[in-house]
Write an enzyme that holds these catalytic residues in place. Structure first.
Site, PDB file in Angstrom:
ATOM      1  N   ASP A 106       6.840   6.857 -44.675  1.00 13.08           N
ATOM      2  CA  ASP A 106       5.837   7.775 -44.141  1.00 13.08           C
ATOM      3  C   ASP A 106       5.764   9.003 -45.050  1.00 13.08           C
ATOM      4  O   ASP A 106       6.596   9.167 -45.948  1.00 13.08           O
ATOM      5  CB  ASP A 106       6.273   8.154 -42.722  1.00 13.08           C
ATOM      6  CG  ASP A 106       5.231   8.980 -42.003  1.00 13.08           C
ATOM      7  OD1 ASP A 106       4.048   8.890 -42.366  1.00 13.08           O
ATOM      8  OD2 ASP A 106       5.608   9.720 -41.071  1.00 13.08           O
TER       9      ASP A 106
ATOM     10  N   ASP B 110      -2.214   8.891 -38.464  1.00 15.84           N
ATOM     11  CA  ASP B 110      -2.189   9.623 -37.183  1.00 15.84           C
ATOM     12  C   ASP B 110      -3.565   9.740 -36.544  1.00 15.84           C
ATOM     13  O   ASP B 110      -4.235  10.777 -36.617  1.00 15.84           O
ATOM     14  CB  ASP B 110      -1.594  11.019 -37.408  1.00 15.84           C
ATOM     15  CG  ASP B 110      -0.146  10.945 -37.863  1.00 15.84           C
ATOM     16  OD1 ASP B 110       0.470   9.867 -37.713  1.00 15.84           O
ATOM     17  OD2 ASP B 110       0.372  11.961 -38.360  1.00 15.84           O
TER      18      ASP B 110
ATOM     19  N   GLU C 160       2.192  10.733 -49.177  1.00 12.35           N
ATOM     20  CA  GLU C 160       0.938  11.044 -49.923  1.00 12.35           C
ATOM     21  C   GLU C 160       1.214  11.779 -51.224  1.00 12.35           C
ATOM     22  O   GLU C 160       0.431  11.574 -52.164  1.00 12.35           O
ATOM     23  CB  GLU C 160       0.006  11.857 -49.020  1.00 12.35           C
ATOM     24  CG  GLU C 160      -0.556  11.067 -47.857  1.00 12.35           C
ATOM     25  CD  GLU C 160       0.482  10.660 -46.820  1.00 12.35           C
ATOM     26  OE1 GLU C 160       1.431  11.445 -46.598  1.00 12.35           O
ATOM     27  OE2 GLU C 160       0.359   9.578 -46.258  1.00 12.35           O
TER      28      GLU C 160
HETATM   29  C1  GLC Z   1       3.903  11.254 -39.190  1.00 13.40           C
HETATM   30  C2  GLC Z   1       3.601   9.765 -39.071  1.00 13.40           C
HETATM   31  C3  GLC Z   1       3.919   9.288 -37.673  1.00 13.40           C
HETATM   32  C4  GLC Z   1       5.372   9.598 -37.364  1.00 13.40           C
HETATM   33  C5  GLC Z   1       5.651  11.099 -37.530  1.00 13.40           C
HETATM   34  C6  GLC Z   1       7.118  11.440 -37.339  1.00 13.40           C
HETATM   35  O1  GLC Z   1       3.043  11.986 -38.408  1.00 13.40           O
HETATM   36  O2  GLC Z   1       2.282   9.460 -39.424  1.00 13.40           O
HETATM   37  O3  GLC Z   1       3.651   7.921 -37.554  1.00 13.40           O
HETATM   38  O4  GLC Z   1       5.664   9.222 -36.062  1.00 13.40           O
HETATM   39  O5  GLC Z   1       5.244  11.506 -38.818  1.00 13.40           O
HETATM   40  O6  GLC Z   1       7.918  10.750 -38.228  1.00 13.40           O
END
Ligand code: GLC
Length: 800
Positions: free
Chosen positions: A407, A485, A410
């Site tokens: 995650d 998200d 980017e």
């Molecule tokens: C980001 C991710 C999400 C995750 C969060 C905490 O917002 O996109 O899927 O739950 O981080 O790790």
């Protein structure tokens, strides 16, 4: 002219007259009086690569997107010239290059029709701030031309009239039309006069695409640095364009384990261990199938990657084993930011080995993410990727984690204006040192690649499983992905549908959305409708931010739980069908979901359709996208389709009303299809499959279907231990013939098929298998609906 390139404006510069031409096998170089060089590479009869240099010197030819396994070779290559043009001819294309200014026009070699032509063609501005050029290309939009693709853009399928930017961006609670978001896939397909071609602009700098937005008849693309370097991919079928793009940028390196196509449950976060166990136990109690449970950032010690919170997870190995005994695979999140902490071994090691990204003048790239201030590995350095891959040894080999979720890659940085690294950060870029301007869009891809390498190594002999949020073209070789998200709204259900279709059209089929929405909370109806869509997405996972209430299948009362269970059960029954579609994708690059335009570009009704899509080859699905609906209008593609629920046959080619109360959704099966089904299992492998159901949908005429199976995990299938069955159906007024052709060395556990007949227009009077008449009792013939037969048959013949 292309406006707003946001750099010091020095006016547009153009190529001048061609003074020399050189041919080196399939690489043709055209040099202009002002030093501009165009290099055209004929990769295949239908694929030309165009590369421009404004100085006569090309950069080192390196791409993260293009796979070394891409097919090459052509049947024909001729270069001729007339007064005005050089003319390149292959068996599929004719490309004219103007001697005056390098402008190109491309024609279909067969009927000589115009496919794509430059308007201004290649031009550029010099970049005062960064050196090099802002490289630009403009092409004429043909009458009625439509555009599709570009990865995860949250917009309607047809991109015409819009402008887009490619710059991977952490986009919490993005909405319809938010641009850019997480992924960068600079590839589009175009369609006009029933013919389709694609353009892949393999440039990782911030780039832009304009589809007749700035000027009505012009399509253009440009980037803030690097080379004008693009591939022209001709169809004329759009499906061939997508297949060829996927061949170029890569298919998944292996089949996913079958369990990864099951249902996954996630939340930010399930902790402590007792909470994880409560959730998994409830799935089994309520008999809702589920294969994977996720641990979000709270499983770690202070969000330090590769650590476990001793308080919440005192013995992860034991827990993971207990979950596995109950059929749950444990998947953990790993982010790129490494907490600055001299007592933390991963940080210390990264520092000692000089693996973290640095600013132009030497300091480390410091940024805030979940753990607080962090440094970030430079995943564009192969040595760093190897180090990172090896960090997974304990998690995977020792603790038994089965998948890793990448995650924030980017890369995301909190509390700074651009939400990411500043432009001056330096990267190795596999030996082609550069700034973040060039490496930004591939950072997430290289992180996922390094993670994949680790998982592949330590999961062996099982297959790896990775999920990523950020991606550049080619990332599909290593990992699955989700759309980030989103929000628990009806519009986001529609957006999830569009994004999944668009990703599939962009070569990346292993995709799904956070079912139910990540931010905010769905009501039961929205959740149920979203599950209905989600079971048709290759990656099927509920996830939520967790701070707005529960989002498990049972969180909305028993009526909703029953609907959710019913649909997840359908997913599990359809696993062999989905696995077969995945195999087609991994082998040939055929997308698992097909937007209607991709399915039938010759029917103009499909060009602007958004909600309906084909799942695999034979199933048409369309979600209900609003509250209080008892059905909807939808477009049924040309042909005859069986309503999945009632077996009623409808004739396509028109928009029609389809009933769909909350416990239903519009699903149709193409006539002639043979759909394989497994029994419902609570998780993959719970049951030994002792019979394969084949749902046969009668058609007067011919249709072929296939079923791919293997050991569901491991690599034996690569050595030929798979089972591929091709069924050829031929229906006549009073006969139905099914021929089976088998290949591969894998022996399935079941010995029999349960053939379930749909829409048979006659009463069965006689059954022959391989030309021998078989008594009905041996077939367990049940009315005219089902019969059981040995899986080894070559020809089944039903007669009235
Ligand atoms: C980001 C991710 C999400 C995750 C969060 C905490 O917002 O996109 O899927 O739950 O981080 O790790």
């Amino acid at each position: 002219m292309i406006l707003n390139t946001e750099l010091e404006y020095k006016g547009n510069l153009f190529p001048s007259k061609i003074v020399s031409y050189e041919k080196n096998l399939n690489v043709l170089s055209f040099t202009c009086t002002n030093g501009v060089v165009l290099q055209v590479t004929v990769r295949r009869d239908s694929i030309l690569r165009f590369r421009f240099s404004t100085t006569g010197i090309f950069e080192n030819d390196f791409s993260y997107a293009i796979t070394k396994y891409a097919s090459r070779g052509y049947n024909k290559l001729e270069v001729t010239e007339d007064d005005a043009n050089y003319i390149i001819t292959t068996s599929k294309l004719i490309c004219r290059i103007s001697k005056l200014d390098l402008r190109t026009s491309i024609y279909d070699a067969k009927d000589k029709s115009l496919i794509c032509e430059d308007e201004l063609g290649f031009h550029w501005e010099e970049s005062y701030e960064h050196g090099g050029d802002v490289v630009k290309m403009s092409k004429t939009s043909q009458p009625g031309e439509s555009y599709y693709g570009l990865g995860d853009k949250p917009v309607d399928n047809n991109l015409k009239g819009k402008r887009f930017e490619n710059w991977a961006t952490d986009s919490y609670a993005y909405g319809r039309d938010t641009d850019p978001i997480y992924k960068t896939i600079p590839f589009y397909t175009a369609l006009h006069n029933k013919k389709s071609y694609g353009i892949f602009f393999d440039n990782t700098f911030r780039s832009f695409f304009d589809f007749s937005h700035e000027r009505r008849n012009i399509t253009s693309f440009w980037a803030q640095g690097g080379e004008m370097n693009y591939y022209f991919i001709y169809g004329p079928e759009m499906s061939d364009v997508v297949v060829n793009y996927t061949d170029l940028t890569g298919k998944p390196h292996e089949m996913p384990a079958l369990w990864t196509l099951g249902y996954h449950q996630c939340k930010w976060s399930y902790y402590p261990e007792s909470n994880v166990k409560e959730v998994t136990a409830k799935f089994r109690d309520l008999k809702i199938p589920c294969d994977a449970i996720y641990l979000d950032i709270d499983y770690m010690e202070g969000f330090r990657c590769f650590t476990w919170s001793e308080e919440y997870f005192p013995n992860p190995k034991r827990m993971v084993k207990e979950l596995a005994d109950d059929g749950f695979k444990t998947i953990v999140i790993i982010d790129p930011g490494i907490k600055i902490d001299m007592d933390y071994s991963v940080f210390r090691e990264g520092l000692e080995k000089d693996y973290f990204c640095k600013r132009a003048d030497g300091p480390y790239m410091k940024g805030k993410v979940w753990p607080g201030e962090c440094y970030f590995p430079d995943f564009t350095n192969p040595e760093v990727r190897e180090w990172w891959a090896n960090l997974f040894q304990e998690l995977v080999e020792d603790i038994g984690v089965k998948g890793v979720w990448n995650d924030m890659n980017e890369p995301a940085v909190m509390d700074v204006p651009g939400k990411t690294f500043p432009n001056d950060v330096r990267h190795d870029y596999d030996g082609n040192q550069c700034s973040h301007r060039k490496a930004h869009n591939v950072y997430g891809m290289q992180m996922a690649r390094a993670t994949y390498q680790g998982l592949k190594k330590f999961s062996y002999p099982k297959r790896p499983f990775v999920i990523t949020r950020a991606a550049y073209s080619g990332t599909q070789r290593y990992t699955s992905s989700w759309t980030g998200d989103n929000i628990a709204t009806w519009d986001h259900l529609t957006i999830a549908n569009l994004q999944a279709q668009r990703m599939c059209m962009s070569g990346f089929s292993f995709i799904g959305s956070d079912i139910g929405g990540f931010a905010e909370q769905p009501n039961g109806e929205l959740y149920a409708r979203w599950i209905q869509l989600g079971i048709f997405h290759p990656f099927c996972r509920t996830h939520s931010s967790g701070d707005h209430g529960d989002q498990e299948p049972w969180a909305f009362g028993t009526a909703i739980t029953d609907v959710v269970r019913k649909f997840i059960e359908i997913r599990y029954q359809l696993l062999p069908y989905l696995y077969t579609a995945f195999w087609r994708y991994a082998e040939e690059g055929i997308p698992i979901l097909k937007s209607l335009v991709l399915y039938d570009q010759h029917d103009p009704h499909t060009h602007y359709r958004n909600d309906e899509f084909i799942f695999g080859e034979k199933i048409l699905a369309c979600p209900i996208t609003g509250p209080n609906q008892t059905g909807r209008r939808m477009y049924i593609p040309i042909g005859k389709w069986y309503n999945f629920w009632s077996d009623e046959v409808v004739e396509g080619g028109t928009e029609q009303w389809v009933d769909a109360d909350l416990d239903s959704m519009p699903i149709f099966v193409k006539e002639g299809a043979i759909i394989p089904k497994y029994p419902i299992q609570q998780y993959v492998g719970e049951k030994t499959i002792d019979e394969l159901t084949l749902d046969v949908y009668y058609k007067e005429g011919k249709e072929s279907s296939e079923v791919y199976e293997d050991a569901t995990d491991g690599y034996d299938y690569i050595k030929g231990r798979y089972s591929l069955r091709t069924f050829k159906l031929l229906g006549k007024k009073k006969e139905l013939i099914i021929q089976q052709h088998k290949s591969g060395k894998f022996i399935t556990t079941y010995k029999t098929f349960k053939v379930s007949l749909h829409g048979l227009p006659f009463k069965i009077k006689e059954v022959e298998i391989d030309n021998v008449v078989i008594p009905f009792k041996d077939l367990k013939l049940n009315g005219d609906n089902t019969l059981v037969l040995n899986k080894e048959f070559n020809e089944l013949h039903l007669m009235a």
